[in-house]
Design an enzyme around this catalytic site. Structure first.
Site, short mmCIF file in Angstrom:
data_model
loop_
_atom_site.label_atom_id
_atom_site.label_comp_id
_atom_site.label_asym_id
_atom_site.label_seq_id
_atom_site.Cartn_x
_atom_site.Cartn_y
_atom_site.Cartn_z
N ASP A 85 0.91 -1.14 0.00
CA ASP A 85 0.00 0.00 0.00
C ASP A 85 0.95 1.19 0.00
O ASP A 85 1.59 1.47 1.02
CB ASP A 85 -0.88 0.00 1.25
N HIS A 86 1.09 1.85 -1.15
CA HIS A 86 2.20 2.81 -1.24
C HIS A 86 2.04 3.98 -0.26
O HIS A 86 3.00 4.66 0.06
CB HIS A 86 2.44 3.29 -2.68
N HIS B 291 -5.86 2.84 1.01
CA HIS B 291 -5.00 3.93 1.50
C HIS B 291 -5.63 4.71 2.66
O HIS B 291 -4.99 4.99 3.66
CB HIS B 291 -4.70 4.93 0.37
O1 LIG Z 1 -3.24 4.09 -5.62
C1 LIG Z 1 -3.59 5.13 -6.15
O2 LIG Z 1 -3.07 6.28 -5.71
C2 LIG Z 1 -3.05 7.42 -6.55
C3 LIG Z 1 -2.76 8.61 -5.64
O3 LIG Z 1 -1.52 8.42 -5.05
P1 LIG Z 1 -0.65 9.66 -4.55
O4 LIG Z 1 0.59 9.02 -4.04
O5 LIG Z 1 -0.44 10.53 -5.75
O6 LIG Z 1 -1.46 10.36 -3.51
C4 LIG Z 1 -4.36 7.61 -7.28
O7 LIG Z 1 -4.23 8.64 -8.26
C5 LIG Z 1 -4.72 6.33 -8.00
O8 LIG Z 1 -6.01 6.48 -8.61
C6 LIG Z 1 -4.74 5.17 -7.06
O9 LIG Z 1 -4.86 3.96 -7.80
#
Ligand SMILES: O=C1O[C@H](COP(=O)(O)O)[C@@H](O)[C@H](O)[C@H]1O
Ligand SMILES: NC(=O)C1=CN([C@@H]2O[C@H](COP(=O)(O)OP(=O)(O)OC[C@H]3O[C@@H](n4cnc5c(N)ncnc54)[C@H](OP(=O)(O)O)[C@@H]3O)[C@@H](O)[C@H]2O)C=CC1
Length: 497
Positions: A179-180, A242
């Site tokens: 989960d990045h 997230h």
């Molecule tokens: O996992 C995802 O995250 C991005 C947003 O990530 P961020 O690090 O830029 O806040 C999101 O745009 C995407 O739809 C989603 O799959």
């Protein structure tokens, strides 16, 4: 650091190019890769090693946070890369892959530690895991680990099925679910901020906190991902994973020791204490929205239904806001508001903790008012913590004004989320990965919301692109006597008002 073989499924894909190769390169520069390692890239095409290495080099030029200058360091890094053609559905390809992996292990004289990274579409996760097992790739005397990308299931039932399949080939402590958001500097910092500061610990509860707001707003629309996004919506794409992970990290209670096991146990307690929401109640606590045409940065942008690849009349959600309650002694009675949306006025991920304000009205005889204290944790694009409190401004007739203390870091110096997470996985540290129980309980909370969205028992509000989402989301907080605290600029204005 232990020598290993990094087996990358999806080596020709977008994520590998934009995130995984740059992460590996920066880890290499920082001495976070073992001295001896091989990266074996997989995909269906036939690609000679030299061409593959050239492709990896090109992706570093485009996407690495540090320049990939030609020279011996870059050459040495690229020389660790090999390519192997493999169709995930063909068992014979795994047998050939095993031979390549073993021959590299022998050539380098390294133990059979193998990390399998599944950077492919989710429908392939199960078949790959089972072939890894059947082919013998997973039978190692060293360690084996699996990094798996999102999405983990489409709903509670499919997530359970997927987990059961993965569990036939890997133990839970060998599975690293990415989960990045858990790799982001400020999300990782939350643990220290909340747990290592006695002053914050003392007020981190329902005696002092009025509400907590977690926002992830994006200016981008559906981009080139119509096929995926129209089946997922904001609820699956951002909220189930997230946003609920950030909630768990924010509400964490002090464990007896700081270890991966203890932190995960505390996170689990939070998600277990989330008050379930029954389907008929969803409309009271959850707002769903979809962007209509509007203006962003001075330019007109189309509505969701007019985006390429989106079926006319789609009722998919591009915005979700929700009110959640954590039923434990610390948080009982404190609403947690979460919202996330595409095509909103700004890119900003942040947590705002609004404290109770027992001093409200104290200065009314002087015609002045205090504002609630706020702790603002900005996660993205800025990484910053600030605290706002009331003070006298001697330059403004001693009037009460908001004073802000803040701490921020220079982002380009910091490792990216994928660097941290891959590095942790190589070391077997699962603190910042999603445990199955967290994923399952998150789906369990979200399932009635999915069901209510599916049968349209929750209204789909329209909001103009470039706005802050539907008005219904403001009303959700208004009902409780609160309002969303917006971006730092708006916060400033609010305090000056
Ligand atoms: O996992 C995802 O995250 C991005 C947003 O990530 P961020 O690090 O830029 O806040 C999101 O745009 C995407 O739809 C989603 O799959
Ligand atoms: N891209 C991103 O920003 C993000 C992606 N993710 C997740 O990461 C994963 C990968 O996404 P992404 O890189 O964008 O996907 P891409 O579509 O860009 O890449 C897919 C990869 O899968 C390979 N592939 C497809 N079919 C097969 C097959 N039958 N056998 C072997 N390999 C196959 C392709 O290789 P080839 O065609 O050469 O065979 C390609 O390397 C997904 O789970 C996605 O949800 C998560 C967060 C962000």
């Amino acid at each position: 650091m232990e020598a290993m073989t990094f087996v990358l499924f999806g080596a020709t894909g977008d994520l590998a190019k934009r995130k995984i190769y740059p992460a590996l390169y920066n880890m290499y520069l920082d001495g976070k890769l073992p001295k001896s390692f091989t990266v074996i890239g997989l995909g269906r095409k036939e690609i000679p090693d030299a061409v593959f290495q050239g492709n990896v080099g090109q992706s570093l030029k485009e996407f690495s946070r540090r320049p990939a200058a030609e020279g011996p360091a870059l050459d040495e890094f690229l020389s660790a890369f090999r390519y192997h053609p493999l169709n995930v559905n063909h068992p014979e390809d795994y047998a050939k892959l095993l031979k390549l992996v073993q021959s590299r292990e022998t050539e380098l004289g390294i133990p059979d530690n193998r990390l399998f990274y599944l950077s492919v579409a989710p429908e392939f996760f199960e078949v790959i895991a089972s072939h890894i097992k059947e082919s013998g790739l997973g039978s190692t005397r060293g360690w084996k680990r699996l990094i798996i990308e999102k999405p983990f299931g489409h709903d509670l039932a499919t997530a359970r099925e997927l987990n059961a399949k993965l569990s036939e080939a890997f133990e839970e402590d060998e599975i690293f679910r990415i989960d990045h958001y858990l790799g982001k500097t400020m999300v990782q910092n939350l643990e220290t901020l909340v747990l290592a500061n006695p002053v914050i610990q003392a007020v981190w509860n329902n005696r002092h906190i009025a509400n907590v707001q977690i926002t992830a707003s994006e200016t981008v629309g559906v981009e080139e991902r119509a096929g995926y996004y129209d089946q997922s919506g904001a609820i699956r794409d951002m909220f189930q994973n997230h946003m609920l992970q950030v909630l768990m990290m924010t509400a964490l209670r002090l464990p007896s020791r700081i270890t991966a096991k203890e932190i995960r146990a505390e996170k689990r307690k939070i998600i277990e204490a989330l008050r379930p929401i029954a389907k008929p109640e969803v409309a009271r606590h959850v707002v769903r929205g979809q962007y209509a045409a509007g203006t962003l940065n001075g330019k007109p942008v189309p509505g969701y239904a007019d985006e390429p690849g989106i079926p006319a009349g789609s009722r998919n959600d591009t915005f979700v806001a929700a009110r959640l309650w954590i039923d434990n002694p610390e948080w009982q009675g404190v609403p947690f508001y979460i919202r996330t949306g595409k095509r909103m006025s700004q890119k900003s991920t942040r947590i705002v903790v609004e404290f109770k304000n027992p001093t409200a009205g104290l200065y009314s005889s002087r015609g002045e008012e205090t504002e609630p204290n706020l702790l603002v944790i900005e996660i993205n694009p800025n990484e910053r913590v600030s605290f706002r409190f009331n003070g006298k401004n001697p330059r403004n007739e001693g009037k009460i004004e908001a004073i802000e203390m803040d701490f921020s870091t220079e982002q380009s110096e910091l490792p990216e989320a994928y660097e941290r997470l891959i590095s942790d996985a190589l070391q077997g540290d699962s603190t910042f990965f999603a445990h199955w129980k967290e994923v399952e309980l998150a789906w369990q909370w979200v399932q009635p919301v999915l069901d209510a969205f599916a049968d349209n028992s929750v209204p789909l509000h329209s909001y103009a692109a470039g706005s802050n989402g539907p008005e219904a989301s403001d009303k959700l907080l208004g009902e409780d006597g609160f309002r969303w605290w917006l971006d730092p600029k708006a916060l400033e204005l609010a305090f000056q008002a």
